[in-house]
Design a protein around this motif. Sequence first.
Motif, PDB file in Angstrom:
ATOM      1  N   MET A  14       8.924  -7.338  -7.196  1.00 15.28           N
ATOM      2  CA  MET A  14       7.576  -7.913  -7.217  1.00 15.28           C
ATOM      3  C   MET A  14       6.687  -7.045  -6.329  1.00 15.28           C
ATOM      4  SD  MET A  14       8.879 -11.804  -6.713  1.00 15.28           S
ATOM      5  CE  MET A  14       7.287 -12.503  -6.368  1.00 15.28           C
ATOM      6  N   THR A  15       5.384  -7.264  -6.433  1.00 14.39           N
ATOM      7  CA  THR A  15       4.455  -6.488  -5.592  1.00 14.39           C
ATOM      8  C   THR A  15       4.719  -6.830  -4.125  1.00 14.39           C
ATOM      9  OG1 THR A  15       2.794  -6.527  -7.331  1.00 14.39           O
ATOM     10  CG2 THR A  15       2.027  -6.009  -5.109  1.00 14.39           C
ATOM     11  N   PRO A  16       5.072  -5.831  -3.308  1.00 13.68           N
ATOM     12  CA  PRO A  16       5.340  -6.106  -1.896  1.00 13.68           C
ATOM     13  C   PRO A  16       4.031  -6.210  -1.100  1.00 13.68           C
ATOM     14  CG  PRO A  16       5.608  -3.775  -2.337  1.00 13.68           C
ATOM     15  CD  PRO A  16       5.256  -4.425  -3.651  1.00 13.68           C
ATOM     16  N   SER A  17       4.114  -6.807   0.066  1.00 13.13           N
ATOM     17  CA  SER A  17       2.941  -6.803   0.950  1.00 13.13           C
ATOM     18  C   SER A  17       2.883  -5.441   1.648  1.00 13.13           C
ATOM     19  CB  SER A  17       3.076  -7.909   2.004  1.00 13.13           C
ATOM     20  OG  SER A  17       4.080  -7.542   2.942  1.00 13.13           O
ATOM     21  N   PRO A  18       1.724  -5.028   2.135  1.00 15.34           N
ATOM     22  CA  PRO A  18       1.650  -3.756   2.873  1.00 15.34           C
ATOM     23  C   PRO A  18       2.655  -3.706   4.037  1.00 15.34           C
ATOM     24  CG  PRO A  18      -0.556  -4.541   2.375  1.00 15.34           C
ATOM     25  CD  PRO A  18       0.397  -5.622   1.962  1.00 15.34           C
ATOM     26  N   ASP A  19       2.839  -4.821   4.727  1.00 12.18           N
ATOM     27  CA  ASP A  19       3.794  -4.873   5.848  1.00 12.18           C
ATOM     28  C   ASP A  19       5.220  -4.608   5.386  1.00 12.18           C
ATOM     29  OD1 ASP A  19       1.781  -5.349   7.608  1.00 12.18           O
ATOM     30  OD2 ASP A  19       2.115  -7.510   7.761  1.00 12.18           O
ATOM     31  N   GLU A  20       5.568  -5.148   4.203  1.00  8.86           N
ATOM     32  CA  GLU A  20       6.922  -4.925   3.669  1.00  8.86           C
ATOM     33  C   GLU A  20       7.122  -3.444   3.341  1.00  8.86           C
ATOM     34  OE1 GLU A  20       8.340  -8.844   1.252  1.00  8.86           O
ATOM     35  OE2 GLU A  20       6.470  -7.932   0.559  1.00  8.86           O
ATOM     36  N   VAL A  21       6.080  -2.813   2.801  1.00  6.77           N
ATOM     37  CA  VAL A  21       6.168  -1.385   2.460  1.00  6.77           C
ATOM     38  C   VAL A  21       6.366  -0.574   3.741  1.00  6.77           C
ATOM     39  CG1 VAL A  21       4.964   0.599   1.462  1.00  6.77           C
ATOM     40  CG2 VAL A  21       4.765  -1.649   0.372  1.00  6.77           C
ATOM     41  N   VAL A  22       5.571  -0.870   4.768  1.00  6.40           N
ATOM     42  CA  VAL A  22       5.682  -0.149   6.043  1.00  6.40           C
ATOM     43  C   VAL A  22       7.075  -0.350   6.647  1.00  6.40           C
ATOM     44  CG1 VAL A  22       4.822  -0.059   8.428  1.00  6.40           C
ATOM     45  CG2 VAL A  22       3.205  -0.172   6.521  1.00  6.40           C
ATOM     46  N   TYR A  52      -4.984   1.914   3.288  1.00  6.00           N
ATOM     47  CA  TYR A  52      -4.827   2.323   1.892  1.00  6.00           C
ATOM     48  C   TYR A  52      -3.907   1.348   1.155  1.00  6.00           C
ATOM     49  CZ  TYR A  52      -4.060   5.170  -2.250  1.00  6.00           C
ATOM     50  OH  TYR A  52      -4.004   5.610  -3.557  1.00  6.00           O
ATOM     51  N   LEU A  53      -2.803   0.974   1.825  1.00  9.29           N
ATOM     52  CA  LEU A  53      -1.864   0.038   1.197  1.00  9.29           C
ATOM     53  C   LEU A  53      -2.504  -1.331   0.972  1.00  9.29           C
ATOM     54  CD1 LEU A  53       1.446   0.871   3.093  1.00  9.29           C
ATOM     55  CD2 LEU A  53       0.939   1.333   0.680  1.00  9.29           C
ATOM     56  N   ILE A  54      -3.285  -1.795   1.943  1.00  9.51           N
ATOM     57  CA  ILE A  54      -3.920  -3.117   1.816  1.00  9.51           C
ATOM     58  C   ILE A  54      -4.787  -3.161   0.548  1.00  9.51           C
ATOM     59  CG2 ILE A  54      -5.708  -4.611   2.845  1.00  9.51           C
ATOM     60  CD1 ILE A  54      -4.478  -3.724   5.630  1.00  9.51           C
ATOM     61  N   VAL A  55      -5.531  -2.077   0.304  1.00 12.56           N
ATOM     62  CA  VAL A  55      -6.445  -2.050  -0.841  1.00 12.56           C
ATOM     63  C   VAL A  55      -5.709  -1.794  -2.164  1.00 12.56           C
ATOM     64  CG1 VAL A  55      -8.428  -0.802  -1.849  1.00 12.56           C
ATOM     65  CG2 VAL A  55      -8.369  -1.286   0.595  1.00 12.56           C
ATOM     66  N   ASN A  56      -4.648  -0.953  -2.120  1.00  7.06           N
ATOM     67  CA  ASN A  56      -4.066  -0.453  -3.379  1.00  7.06           C
ATOM     68  C   ASN A  56      -2.639  -0.898  -3.685  1.00  7.06           C
ATOM     69  OD1 ASN A  56      -6.294   1.477  -4.157  1.00  7.06           O
ATOM     70  ND2 ASN A  56      -5.801   2.238  -2.117  1.00  7.06           N
TER      71      ASN A  56
END
Length: 200
Positions: A14-22, A52-56
């Motif tokens: 599923m689409t991860p949150s920016p925090d999960e990506v980091v 950038y992650l928050i927006v995209n």
Amino acid sequence: MKLTFQEQQIEFDMTPSPDEVVAKINELLKENYYFSHFIADGTEIYEEHEDYLIVNVDRIEKLEIIAKTEKEFLNDILLSAEAYLKRAKPEIVLLPEGFYSNPSSEVKTKFGQLMEGLQWLDEMLAVIDESNERPVDWDKCMELSESMKTEIVSLSEAVENSDNVLIADIIQYEFIPIFESLEIEIGKIIDAVGTRHNLS
């Protein structure tokens, strides 16, 4: 989204949150690498990664992580420090004259830039000193770093007391020689253990 670093791949269902990506990026890099930048669907992003992650984050299909080994990272810091010293020297040489007379706003601006540069240089030297890949011939640089710290304190006191002559003297007789010596020492280290980019 597919997250890749070298041979490793992580697929988010599923689409991860920016925090999960980091968090995943940090997990992939562990202690062996320093994050440089990432490539999001072919676009290289060098700064403000989290913004950038928050927006995209919901649009990114492939996120490729670019990182450096500690040795590569330190080599880049040394090259940046050497380049800064080379650029700063012609500017810093003109400063004392400006303080011996009545400093203009331009002189004060250049002095502000010098103070920022000193802080950056001090932080860079500290990063190298604390690293596992610290160069063998590093002691001379640390002696110069200690001298620089001492002179930064003296310079701050001279500024507080609005003692323009003392400011000029400290720059002329302390910082210019420190910059010259640091440039030589850092250059020697790069030539001994580092690599210079784009030498033809």
